[in-house]
Design a protein around this motif. Structure first.
Motif, mmCIF file in Angstrom:
data_model
loop_
_atom_site.group_PDB
_atom_site.id
_atom_site.type_symbol
_atom_site.label_atom_id
_atom_site.label_comp_id
_atom_site.label_asym_id
_atom_site.label_seq_id
_atom_site.Cartn_x
_atom_site.Cartn_y
_atom_site.Cartn_z
ATOM 1 N N MET A 230 0.831 -1.201 0.000
ATOM 2 C CA MET A 230 0.000 0.000 0.000
ATOM 3 C C MET A 230 0.867 1.253 0.000
ATOM 4 O O MET A 230 0.630 2.190 -0.770
ATOM 5 C CB MET A 230 -0.923 -0.007 1.230
ATOM 6 N N GLU A 231 1.887 1.245 0.851
ATOM 7 C CA GLU A 231 2.772 2.409 0.929
ATOM 8 C C GLU A 231 3.533 2.601 -0.388
ATOM 9 O O GLU A 231 3.736 3.734 -0.842
ATOM 10 C CB GLU A 231 3.756 2.243 2.096
ATOM 11 N N GLU A 232 3.930 1.503 -0.989
ATOM 12 C CA GLU A 232 4.632 1.566 -2.272
ATOM 13 C C GLU A 232 3.747 2.185 -3.360
ATOM 14 O O GLU A 232 4.198 3.024 -4.133
ATOM 15 C CB GLU A 232 5.044 0.148 -2.671
ATOM 16 N N ILE A 233 2.485 1.779 -3.401
ATOM 17 C CA ILE A 233 1.559 2.306 -4.395
ATOM 18 C C ILE A 233 1.283 3.788 -4.134
ATOM 19 O O ILE A 233 1.263 4.607 -5.073
ATOM 20 C CB ILE A 233 0.227 1.514 -4.373
ATOM 21 N N ILE A 234 1.090 4.146 -2.891
ATOM 22 C CA ILE A 234 0.831 5.544 -2.541
ATOM 23 C C ILE A 234 2.006 6.427 -2.950
ATOM 24 O O ILE A 234 1.834 7.512 -3.523
ATOM 25 C CB ILE A 234 0.534 5.675 -1.030
ATOM 26 N N GLU A 235 3.215 5.951 -2.681
ATOM 27 C CA GLU A 235 4.411 6.719 -3.040
ATOM 28 C C GLU A 235 4.530 6.863 -4.547
ATOM 29 O O GLU A 235 4.857 7.944 -5.067
ATOM 30 C CB GLU A 235 5.652 6.026 -2.473
ATOM 31 N N PHE A 236 4.250 5.784 -5.274
ATOM 32 C CA PHE A 236 4.308 5.846 -6.742
ATOM 33 C C PHE A 236 3.286 6.852 -7.270
ATOM 34 O O PHE A 236 3.602 7.656 -8.170
ATOM 35 C CB PHE A 236 4.032 4.470 -7.342
ATOM 36 N N ALA A 237 2.086 6.821 -6.734
ATOM 37 C CA ALA A 237 1.041 7.733 -7.201
ATOM 38 C C ALA A 237 1.432 9.188 -6.965
ATOM 39 O O ALA A 237 1.221 10.059 -7.827
ATOM 40 C CB ALA A 237 -0.280 7.417 -6.494
ATOM 41 N N ARG A 238 2.029 9.460 -5.815
ATOM 42 C CA ARG A 238 2.448 10.835 -5.518
ATOM 43 C C ARG A 238 3.580 11.285 -6.441
ATOM 44 O O ARG A 238 3.533 12.379 -7.018
ATOM 45 C CB ARG A 238 2.888 10.932 -4.058
ATOM 46 N N GLU A 239 4.596 10.445 -6.588
ATOM 47 C CA GLU A 239 5.760 10.820 -7.382
ATOM 48 C C GLU A 239 5.411 11.001 -8.857
ATOM 49 O O GLU A 239 5.990 11.854 -9.542
ATOM 50 C CB GLU A 239 6.851 9.751 -7.245
#
Length: 303
Positions: A230-239
């Protein structure tokens, strides 16, 4: 082992049901081919290829996610009476082999619609160790091949209707080409190429049109990601400034909503066409209309 045993038992029950309801010898049929299709898209292609000369029954009920669905006794009894059985393959329907082994209907023509299509595995790569993405129909060019395969099976079942089936398939061949062109022309110039999806059902579509899918989960639609994913996906979406998190109509949007809330993104449906709801079917939606809805959703998300 429990699942296999259950299917075999279901098959035995179906034989008993069938023996009680078989038509009497000499009873006339309506002349149409009786076609059983595993889930919605296979049934839609069969109806389009067969037109007025087929009676199509879709086994997975409307509004039901097909990955974990299993046939019941009445479904197997119906297969005993069918002329043609159409399924996708690529392990979409885990129950097929066990069910076919229970049938007494040796004249049944069985069609694996994805049999001659190059399969992708997880993350859109070549399938490894038998783990494949079964959603081949999301590339219109693959869908066209599937309908051709279905049409050939109908010709085998009713050779006297060959010309009619070929005319139908030819008509839809042009529609698949038009759909492919629309996807290519509308997606190619868009700046965005990354789509975040609930599960990795869109590898063939992404390969066809130069997109990159990031699956919150893998090929299974009903699993949930762990906190690290989840954290990985959230970070990807932000970046990558992803504006839309896609979910599927027949599965829970809970995880997509959570990621959207954390990133300020919107959510939207991207339909893998595993099944339509009863309401959508009543509205007259089909493969082509839903794929165009998918295209509109992608254009809005990626522009």
């Amino acid at each position: 082992m429990k699942r296999v045993t259950g299917l075999v038992l279901t098959g035995l029950i179906a034989v008993c049901v069938l023996s009680a309801c078989k038509p009497e010898a000499g009873e006339e049929k309506d002349g149409k081919l009786k076609v059983m299709a595993s889930f919605y898209t296979m049934g839609d292609f069969a109806q389009k290829a067969g037109g007025d000369e087929v009676e199509v029954t879709t086994m997975v009920p409307a509004g039901t996610e097909p990955h974990d669905w299993e046939p019941e006794a009445q479904d197997i009894a119906a297969l005993e009476e069918a002329d043609v059985f159409i399924y996708n393959g690529a392990k979409m329907e885990h129950w097929v082999k066990d069910v076919l082994n229970t049938l007494e209907n040796k004249e049944l023509i069985v069609v694996e619609a994805a049999e001659d299509i190059e399969l992708l595995g997880s993350h859109g790569h070549q399938g490894e160790e038998g783990v494949y993405d079964p959603h081949v129909w999301l590339d219109p060019r693959n869908a066209e091949k599937q309908m051709e395969t279905i049409g050939e099976a109908l010709e085998k079942a009713a050779p006297d209707k060959q010309e009619y089936f070929r005319e139908n398939c030819s008509k839809y061949k042009a529609e698949f080409a038009q759909l492919d062109q629309e996807f290519e022309e509308q997606l190619e110039p868009l700046p965005g190429k990354d789509i975040i999806v609930a599960h990795e059902a869109f590898g063939y579509l992404c390969r066809a049109y130069g997109l990159n899918q990031i699956g919150i989960e893998g090929l299974s639609p009903d699993s949930e990601p762990d906190p690290a994913r989840m954290e990985e996906i959230i970070e990807f979406a932000r970046e990558n400034k992803v504006k839309t998190i896609f979910f599927e109509e027949l599965t829970s949007p809970k995880v997509a909503n959570t990621i959207a809330k954390e990133t300020g993104a919107d959510t939207a449906v991207l339909n893998p066409l595993e099944g339509l709801t009863e309401e959508e079917i009543e509205e007259g939606k089909d493969y082509f209309s839903v794929m165009r809805e998918n295209l509109q959703a992608l254009v809005k998300a990626l522009q």
